[in-house]
Enzyme design. Structure first.
Site, PDB file in Angstrom:
ATOM      1  N   GLU A 195     -31.949  30.167   0.676  1.00 39.22           N
ATOM      2  CA  GLU A 195     -32.998  30.693   2.112  1.00 39.22           C
ATOM      3  C   GLU A 195     -33.152  32.280   1.519  1.00 39.22           C
ATOM      4  OE1 GLU A 195     -31.678  27.338   2.608  1.00 39.22           O
ATOM      5  OE2 GLU A 195     -29.957  29.246   3.209  1.00 39.22           O
ATOM      6  N   GLY A 201     -28.341  30.697   3.350  1.00 39.27           N
ATOM      7  CA  GLY A 201     -27.586  30.241   2.253  1.00 39.27           C
ATOM      8  C   GLY A 201     -28.330  30.715   1.521  1.00 39.27           C
ATOM      9  N   SER A 202     -27.700  30.327  -0.275  1.00 40.01           N
ATOM     10  CA  SER A 202     -29.236  30.843  -1.222  1.00 40.01           C
ATOM     11  C   SER A 202     -30.110  30.458  -1.215  1.00 40.01           C
ATOM     12  CB  SER A 202     -27.508  30.067  -2.674  1.00 40.01           C
ATOM     13  OG  SER A 202     -27.507  28.412  -2.714  1.00 40.01           O
ATOM     14  N   GLU A 255     -23.842  26.558  11.678  1.00 42.78           N
ATOM     15  CA  GLU A 255     -25.144  26.415  11.706  1.00 42.78           C
ATOM     16  C   GLU A 255     -25.881  25.445  13.838  1.00 42.78           C
ATOM     17  OE1 GLU A 255     -23.866  25.735   9.593  1.00 42.78           O
ATOM     18  OE2 GLU A 255     -25.009  26.576   7.704  1.00 42.78           O
ATOM     19  N   GLY A 301     -25.775  15.512  26.585  1.00 40.99           N
ATOM     20  CA  GLY A 301     -24.419  15.314  26.686  1.00 40.99           C
ATOM     21  C   GLY A 301     -23.491  15.889  26.088  1.00 40.99           C
ATOM     22  N   HIS A 358     -26.297   6.113  32.534  1.00 42.10           N
ATOM     23  CA  HIS A 358     -25.171   6.707  32.263  1.00 42.10           C
ATOM     24  C   HIS A 358     -23.723   4.912  31.409  1.00 42.10           C
ATOM     25  CE1 HIS A 358     -21.847   8.677  29.913  1.00 42.10           C
ATOM     26  NE2 HIS A 358     -21.141   9.242  30.385  1.00 42.10           N
ATOM     27  N   HIS A 389     -29.453  25.876   6.345  1.00 43.73           N
ATOM     28  CA  HIS A 389     -29.409  25.963   4.885  1.00 43.73           C
ATOM     29  C   HIS A 389     -29.452  24.106   3.995  1.00 43.73           C
ATOM     30  CE1 HIS A 389     -28.089  26.464   0.800  1.00 43.73           C
ATOM     31  NE2 HIS A 389     -27.218  26.589   1.258  1.00 43.73           N
TER      32      HIS A 389
END
Length: 529
Positions: free
Chosen positions: A29, A26-27, A48, A403, A278, A71
């Site tokens: 980075e 993004g800008s 991402e 999971g 679980h 970003h």
């Protein structure tokens, strides 16, 4: 002598052997990529979460932290599902997130991250936004050391956009210990318990293969003639599934675990929690007359074990210490554990009927090289896979410990990048695939010879099969679990990936052989019952 923050960080990444950057820029980075150096590789993901999934697979396969560039708050938010999975997988990862320029932070600027260090918690080991631009290289170095220390995991550094061009002093890479050795006294207690046991059982978890302890664990199991089970929800396989001592897979249910371990007087949880559940359960955690001992690299897991003795430290070093003990003569008289009951051979089914998942798994087992790598995310098919697609070698099976869906397809890309000489098979459910389908584009752009196999049952089968646990009656409609009219051939070809559908069981073996020999990524859509 001073340098720029950017050059100091790049020099550190070279020293850490982290010259592959996974990102979706993004800008904020962009300053990192000014005059991008020729010895670095940028791996682009189209979302991402895909970026982090690719980095996860790459880090696990290389045994080194991966470098990720996201970003600001939006990018970290998109990535959180797979950051959570990286945390559960204990995957070392240095995540950098862009931040707006320091001079405008007091004005809540567009696209800034208001609480950048808090956003990824609690699923990062450490997070920081350095107080000064000059501190960024030190923060990156510290982040790497923390990510690599056991138990490993992701960390995050938030970096304002104007920091990269500031002057700073260079930071030299250091040698920092990343492994721990279990306390000798506790390990001696575990060794004594193993020597005294009549019918020991090992329960091996993901940390065995993660810590490269596979061969040592096989030797230890053979010494003690112990039945070996795979821990519930393990993201890796820690024992050859064709070995005479291999007993099978434990489910994530308390009562069933107790029933399967009945008759054993010692249970050794090795690189595994004791135990991962679980669903709600009741009663004892172990069968009557059994003692629990544990070796785990994570002190938090050791702390919540319900009973027994827990030694904290690296699995490989701990097992090597146990192997260094003298062998008592009495071990030679220990009885062999009961052999595992093998499943019946799966049949293709009647003409005109869709194939069973069991037949697909069995056919894949017959045509693939046993040293190929399976990256799996087909939760409803996992028990069938465990019965018909045995994993025989170290570092040839990866799945998520969390999971959370959306990890498997990009992780297959990351593993293939890390192991270019290996065939990688992405084994995925149709529902799971849609969480990160953009990974096909990355595979195609990188020209990775991955075979993606989609088990297309047109539903979220795991939810439908789990519904009776919550009171649903057989045949009762479960909202939001049908997935009609997904066309994976169109989705794959639209991203530059070859694709083929197979419905006829008689054609499956030939289609899989051709796909496994493809020099390009290819998706095989298999219609299953």
């Amino acid at each position: 002598m001073t340098t720029t923050v950017r050059e100091a960080v790049l020099d550190l990444l070279r020293a850490f052997n982290m010259t592959t950057i996974f990102g979706n820029p993004g800008s904020t980075e962009l300053p990192l990529f000014l005059d991008f150096p020729d010895d670095f590789r940028y791996v682009l993901g189209l979302q991402e979460s895909v970026v982090v999934g690719m980095a996860d697979g790459y880090a696990q396969a290389t045994h080194n932290a991966a470098f990720v560039n996201l970003h600001s708050a939006a990018g970290v938010g998109h990535a959180m599902g797979n950051i959570f999975t990286a945390h559960k997988n204990r995957t070392p990862m240095v995540i950098t997130a862009g931040q707006q320029a320091r001079s405008i932070l007091p004005f809540d600027p567009f696209l800034f991250s208001g609480q950048a260090t808090e956003l990824p918690k609690p699923y990062v080991k450490w997070s920081i936004e350095p107080a000064r631009a000059e501190d960024v290289p030190l923060a990156i170095a510290r982040a790497y050391y923390i990510a690599m220390q056991q138990p490993r995991g992701p960390v995050l550094v938030s970096i304002p956009a104007d920091d990269w061009t500031r002057r700073c002093e260079p930071v030299a890479a250091r040698r920092v210990s990343t492994e721990t050795r279990p306390e000798p006294q506790l390990l001696a207690l575990i060794g004594d318990a193993l020597d005294a046991a009549k019918r020991p059982a090992f329960v091996v978890g993901a940390a065995v293969d993660r810590d490269r302890a596979w061969d040592d664990v096989v030797r230890l199991a053979e010494r003690h003639n112990a039945a070996v089970w795979v821990a519930p929800m393990s993201g890796r396989c820690g024992f050859p599934e064709d070995h005479r001592l291999f007993a099978g897979f434990l489910p994530a249910m308390r009562e069933k675990i107790v029933a399967l371990l009945a008759g054993h007087d010692l249970v050794f949880a090795l690189g595994a929690a004791a135990f991962t559940y679980h669903v709600e359960g009741a009663g004892p955690h172990l069968p009557a007359g059994a003692e629990l001992v544990q070796l785990i690299e994570d002190p938090a897991i050791a702390a919540w074990a319900p009973e027994g003795t827990s030694a904290v430290g690296g699995i490989r070093l701990g097992v090597q210490d146990l192997l260094a003990r003298p062998v008592p003569p009495a071990l030679a008289d220990r009885e062999d554990p009961q052999p595992r009951a093998l499943p019946a051979r799966a049949e293709p089914g009647a003409s005109g009927e869709l194939m069973s998942v069991a037949f697909v798994m069995q056919t894949l087992a017959e045509v693939r090289d046993a040293h190929s790598i399976v990256v799996e995310e087909a939760p409803s098919s996992r028990p069938v896979m465990q019965a018909h697609l045995p994993i025989l070698h170290s570092e040839t099976f990866y799945t998520m410990c969390s999971g959370g869906l959306g990890h498997g397809m990009p992780a297959a890309v990351g593993v293939a990048l890390a192991k270019p000489g290996k065939k990688v098979i992405g084994l995925l459910g149709d529902g799971s695939s849609m969480y990160s389908i953009q990974a096909l584009w990355s595979a195609a752009q990188l020209k990775l010879p991955i075979t993606f196999i989609i088990l297309k049952n047109r539903r979220y089968a795991a939810l439908q099969e789990f519904a009776p646990t919550f009171g649903f009656k057989p045949g009762e409609t479960l909202q939001g679990t049908d997935l009609p009219e997904l066309d994976f051939l169109a989705l794959a070809r639209g991203q530059g990936c070859d694709a083929v559908n197979v419905v006829d069981a008689d054609q499956l073996a030939d289609v899989l052989r051709e796909a496994l020999n493809s020099p390009r990524p290819i998706l095989v859509e298999v219609d299953v019952a």
